[in-house]
Write an enzyme that holds these catalytic residues in place. Structure first.
Site, PDB file in Angstrom:
ATOM      1  N   GLY A  49       1.167  -1.003  -0.015  1.00  0.00           N
ATOM      2  CA  GLY A  49      -0.010  -0.436  -0.035  1.00  0.00           C
ATOM      3  C   GLY A  49       0.737   1.369   0.028  1.00  0.00           C
ATOM      4  O   GLY A  49       1.836   0.772   0.272  1.00  0.00           O
ATOM      5  N   GLN A  54       3.398  10.381   0.841  1.00  0.00           N
ATOM      6  CA  GLN A  54       4.322   9.532   0.551  1.00  0.00           C
ATOM      7  C   GLN A  54       5.286   9.834  -0.212  1.00  0.00           C
ATOM      8  O   GLN A  54       6.535   9.230  -0.124  1.00  0.00           O
ATOM      9  CB  GLN A  54       4.377   7.776   1.196  1.00  0.00           C
ATOM     10  CG  GLN A  54       3.890   7.216   2.256  1.00  0.00           C
ATOM     11  CD  GLN A  54       3.468   5.558   2.541  1.00  0.00           C
ATOM     12  OE1 GLN A  54       2.757   5.451   2.015  1.00  0.00           O
ATOM     13  NE2 GLN A  54       4.608   5.213   2.989  1.00  0.00           N
ATOM     14  N   CYS A  96       5.922   0.150   7.609  1.00  0.00           N
ATOM     15  CA  CYS A  96       5.796   0.759   6.460  1.00  0.00           C
ATOM     16  C   CYS A  96       7.010   1.668   5.552  1.00  0.00           C
ATOM     17  O   CYS A  96       8.383   1.839   6.431  1.00  0.00           O
ATOM     18  CB  CYS A  96       5.501   2.611   7.268  1.00  0.00           C
ATOM     19  SG  CYS A  96       4.662   3.957   6.484  1.00  0.00           S
ATOM     20  N   LEU A  97       6.735   1.902   4.670  1.00  0.00           N
ATOM     21  CA  LEU A  97       7.979   2.249   3.394  1.00  0.00           C
ATOM     22  C   LEU A  97       8.598   4.051   4.276  1.00  0.00           C
ATOM     23  O   LEU A  97       9.433   4.482   3.139  1.00  0.00           O
ATOM     24  CB  LEU A  97       7.637   2.297   1.575  1.00  0.00           C
ATOM     25  CG  LEU A  97       6.912   1.096   1.478  1.00  0.00           C
ATOM     26  CD1 LEU A  97       6.291   1.388  -0.002  1.00  0.00           C
ATOM     27  CD2 LEU A  97       7.730   0.174   1.120  1.00  0.00           C
ATOM     28  N   HIS A 138      -4.117   1.718   7.774  1.00  0.00           N
ATOM     29  CA  HIS A 138      -2.932   1.957   7.501  1.00  0.00           C
ATOM     30  C   HIS A 138      -2.956   3.226   6.685  1.00  0.00           C
ATOM     31  O   HIS A 138      -1.865   4.446   6.851  1.00  0.00           O
ATOM     32  CB  HIS A 138      -2.256   1.237   7.418  1.00  0.00           C
ATOM     33  CG  HIS A 138      -0.609   1.610   7.510  1.00  0.00           C
ATOM     34  ND1 HIS A 138       0.915   0.644   8.275  1.00  0.00           N
ATOM     35  CD2 HIS A 138      -0.045   2.305   6.506  1.00  0.00           C
ATOM     36  CE1 HIS A 138       1.475   1.124   8.177  1.00  0.00           C
ATOM     37  NE2 HIS A 138       1.576   2.177   6.914  1.00  0.00           N
ATOM     38  N   GLU A 139      -3.142   2.829   5.436  1.00  0.00           N
ATOM     39  CA  GLU A 139      -3.278   4.290   4.486  1.00  0.00           C
ATOM     40  C   GLU A 139      -3.939   5.126   4.699  1.00  0.00           C
ATOM     41  O   GLU A 139      -3.757   6.317   4.755  1.00  0.00           O
ATOM     42  CB  GLU A 139      -2.858   3.592   3.151  1.00  0.00           C
ATOM     43  CG  GLU A 139      -2.202   1.811   2.966  1.00  0.00           C
ATOM     44  CD  GLU A 139      -0.771   2.494   2.880  1.00  0.00           C
ATOM     45  OE1 GLU A 139      -0.644   3.549   3.084  1.00  0.00           O
ATOM     46  OE2 GLU A 139      -0.523   1.077   2.663  1.00  0.00           O
ATOM     47  N   HIS A 142      -1.837   8.285   6.584  1.00  0.00           N
ATOM     48  CA  HIS A 142      -1.459   8.714   6.347  1.00  0.00           C
ATOM     49  C   HIS A 142      -1.675   9.566   5.697  1.00  0.00           C
ATOM     50  O   HIS A 142      -1.331  11.221   5.506  1.00  0.00           O
ATOM     51  CB  HIS A 142      -0.513   7.566   4.907  1.00  0.00           C
ATOM     52  CG  HIS A 142       0.735   7.215   5.162  1.00  0.00           C
ATOM     53  ND1 HIS A 142       1.622   7.386   5.457  1.00  0.00           N
ATOM     54  CD2 HIS A 142       0.371   5.981   5.116  1.00  0.00           C
ATOM     55  CE1 HIS A 142       2.210   6.788   5.973  1.00  0.00           C
ATOM     56  NE2 HIS A 142       2.043   4.941   5.612  1.00  0.00           N
TER      57      HIS A 142
END
Ligand code: NI
Length: 171
Positions: A49, A54, A96-97, A138-139, A142
């Protein structure tokens, strides 16, 4: 034709990750291009995701893998996503990236219903559970400037901050 390029992923503590993304009113060519690039960026990483914050775009759009247990096969786009129903509790190890070299268990809702529109403007209502439900929560976090580490105890978050400091200073 040139292959579309992926985008640079911003990492904590970049301030853009803390900003609230804006509701999207027009699905134009620029947005379609952003969605395509976000999918490439997610798949290259690789991740399941990615939210627009991000990659430095403060617009309410996420991409995710519709089948996260077998990543790569089913990339999807969701614009202006909203959680309209939630149920149950699930504890899942998240990473997380944008949060380098760390993972931790987070408690979230086990099932969610998420609404929004896809990249063609078609309304979507998605019932998700398990890993997909975790990924969507989670997304969407963000887009509100929230990172999964915000759901941890202050002790665990402090541990991560120390670890990151060491990492960045190259010790
Ligand atoms: Ni993330």
């Amino acid at each position: 034709m040139a292959e579309p390029q992926g985008l640079k992923i911003l990492t904590y503590p970049d301030q853009i990750l803390r900003e609230k993304a804006e509701v999207i009113c027009d699905i134009d060519e620029g947005l379609a291009e952003l969605a395509d690039k976000m999918i490439i960026t997610m798949q290259d990483a690789p991740g399941i995701g990615l939210a627009a914050n991000q990659v430095g775009a403060l617009r309410r759009i996420i991409v995710f893998d519709g089948n996260p247990s077998k990543p790569g096969g089913n990339p999807r786009v969701l614009i202006n996503p909203e959680i309209v129903e939630k149920e149950g509790k699930i504890v899942h190890e998240e990473a997380c990236l944008s949060v380098m070299d760390f993972s931790a268990e987070v408690t979230r809702s086990e099932k969610v219903r998420v609404t929004g529109v896809d990249q063609t403007g078609k309304p979507i209502a998605l019932d998700a559970e398990g890993l997909l439900a975790v990924c969507l929560q989670h997304e969407i976090d963000h887009l509100d400037g929230v990172l999964y580490i915000d759901h941890l105890s202050s002790l665990k978050r402090a541990f991560y901050k120390r670890k990151l400091k060491k990492l960045l200073s190259g010790d």
